[in-house]
Structure formats: C-alpha cells, structure tokens
Design a protein around this motif. Structure first.
Motif, PDB file in Angstrom:
ATOM      1  N   ASP A 108      58.410  -6.921  18.792  1.00  0.00           N
ATOM      2  CA  ASP A 108      59.184  -7.518  19.875  1.00  0.00           C
ATOM      3  C   ASP A 108      58.422  -8.592  20.648  1.00  0.00           C
ATOM      4  O   ASP A 108      58.983  -9.246  21.516  1.00  0.00           O
ATOM      5  N   LEU A 109      57.138  -8.754  20.341  1.00  0.00           N
ATOM      6  CA  LEU A 109      56.303  -9.664  21.124  1.00  0.00           C
ATOM      7  C   LEU A 109      56.653 -11.129  20.882  1.00  0.00           C
ATOM      8  O   LEU A 109      57.016 -11.512  19.774  1.00  0.00           O
ATOM      9  N   VAL A 110      56.499 -11.930  21.920  1.00  0.00           N
ATOM     10  CA  VAL A 110      56.632 -13.378  21.771  1.00  0.00           C
ATOM     11  C   VAL A 110      55.437 -13.858  20.953  1.00  0.00           C
ATOM     12  O   VAL A 110      54.384 -13.209  20.939  1.00  0.00           O
ATOM     13  N   PRO A 111      55.558 -14.988  20.274  1.00  0.00           N
ATOM     14  CA  PRO A 111      54.451 -15.474  19.431  1.00  0.00           C
ATOM     15  C   PRO A 111      53.153 -15.721  20.202  1.00  0.00           C
ATOM     16  O   PRO A 111      52.075 -15.672  19.633  1.00  0.00           O
ATOM     17  N   GLU A 112      53.250 -15.960  21.488  1.00  0.00           N
ATOM     18  CA  GLU A 112      52.069 -16.259  22.297  1.00  0.00           C
ATOM     19  C   GLU A 112      51.247 -15.012  22.631  1.00  0.00           C
ATOM     20  O   GLU A 112      50.106 -15.116  23.070  1.00  0.00           O
ATOM     21  N   ALA A 113      51.825 -13.836  22.459  1.00  0.00           N
ATOM     22  CA  ALA A 113      51.099 -12.586  22.737  1.00  0.00           C
ATOM     23  C   ALA A 113      50.084 -12.337  21.635  1.00  0.00           C
ATOM     24  O   ALA A 113      50.394 -12.488  20.453  1.00  0.00           O
ATOM     25  N   ASP A 114      48.887 -11.971  22.017  1.00  0.00           N
ATOM     26  CA  ASP A 114      47.841 -11.720  21.036  1.00  0.00           C
ATOM     27  C   ASP A 114      47.980 -10.347  20.392  1.00  0.00           C
ATOM     28  O   ASP A 114      47.871 -10.232  19.181  1.00  0.00           O
ATOM     29  N   GLU A 115      48.203  -9.328  21.230  1.00  0.00           N
ATOM     30  CA  GLU A 115      48.205  -7.981  20.687  1.00  0.00           C
ATOM     31  C   GLU A 115      48.574  -6.967  21.761  1.00  0.00           C
ATOM     32  O   GLU A 115      48.495  -7.245  22.948  1.00  0.00           O
ATOM     33  N   ILE A 116      48.947  -5.783  21.323  1.00  0.00           N
ATOM     34  CA  ILE A 116      49.078  -4.633  22.212  1.00  0.00           C
ATOM     35  C   ILE A 116      47.777  -3.854  22.077  1.00  0.00           C
ATOM     36  O   ILE A 116      47.356  -3.527  20.966  1.00  0.00           O
TER      37      ILE A 116
END
Length: 136
Positions: A108-116
C-alpha cells in the motif's frame, strides 16, 4: 556525515506540514534526513491515506492551505513528500507496529516510502546516530 532524524506521529495537516517543512530545511544543512511515521501518520505513506486522511475538519484548514500556497509551497502533502524524496536526501519509513494497527501494508506504500521498519531499528540506527533529532 551530518544527519537529521524526525518522528512524525500526528495526522493533522498542519502538524505533518511542520515536520515536512523542517525536513526540507534539513536538506540544506544535513547530508541525510530520515523520517519515521508512527501512529496515524503512517497513513502519510499509504496510497489511500495520503489522499483521504490527514485533514482537520474545521474551516481553518482551507485558510492554512491558502497561506501555504501564498508562501510558495504546494498545499498537497503528497506533492511535498515527492519533492522531499526528489532531493535524494530524504528517506521515509513507516513504523511496523503503526502499520499493523492502522492497516498499512507494504504493497500500500507510495513509491517514495523506503520501507516499513521497527521503531527500535529507527531509534538505534537513525535517531541515535543523528546530529539532530526532532519529533512532531
């Protein structure tokens, strides 16, 4: 290397905007800016959450957005996230516990998110090593 670590926990537009504004200022001073989104703010990194959540429900929100635009900044939080990521200095992480509680899956993350990531990892690997640490 000089780094900045930021934890954003609130989901209100103006409170997230403050953290992102300091991250932007940090890109001029620091080599790297690491942001961990916890609690409701983890929605900032999700495709649906960035569009639907994160707004106060009172009339002052529109006035705040008008003034943000007058200051020459984008009023859309996702546009700010994209601009920050575009600097090549900012890394966005979602807290794994918050992601589980607020139903933000890696897909579900936006492409700009690196990681959970785990909060402990962020604290020991990013915040503890940072030149400056801020929380919003």
């Amino acid at each position: 290397m000089k780094t900045m670590a930021i934890i954003i926990q609130k989901d209100a537009y103006d409170l997230i905007l403050t953290g992102l504004a300091f991250a932007y200022l940090g890109t001029a001073i620091y080599d790297q800016v690491d942001i961990l989104c916890v609690n409701w703010a983890v929605k900032l990194l999700s495709k649906d959450g960035i569009k639907t959540k994160l707004d106060h429900q009172d009339a002052s929100l529109e006035k705040i957005k008008e003034n943000v635009a007058k200051a020459g900044l984008p009023t859309d939080l996702y546009e700010i996230v994209k601009a920050l990521k575009g600097t090549g200095k900012v890394h966005f992480y979602g807290c794994s516990l918050a992601a589980a509680i607020f139903e933000v899956d890696k897909k579900d993350l936006v492409p700009e998110a690196d990681e959970i990531v785990g909060a402990t990892w962020f604290l020991t690997e990013k915040a503890e090593q940072a030149t400056i640490f801020m929380q919003y």
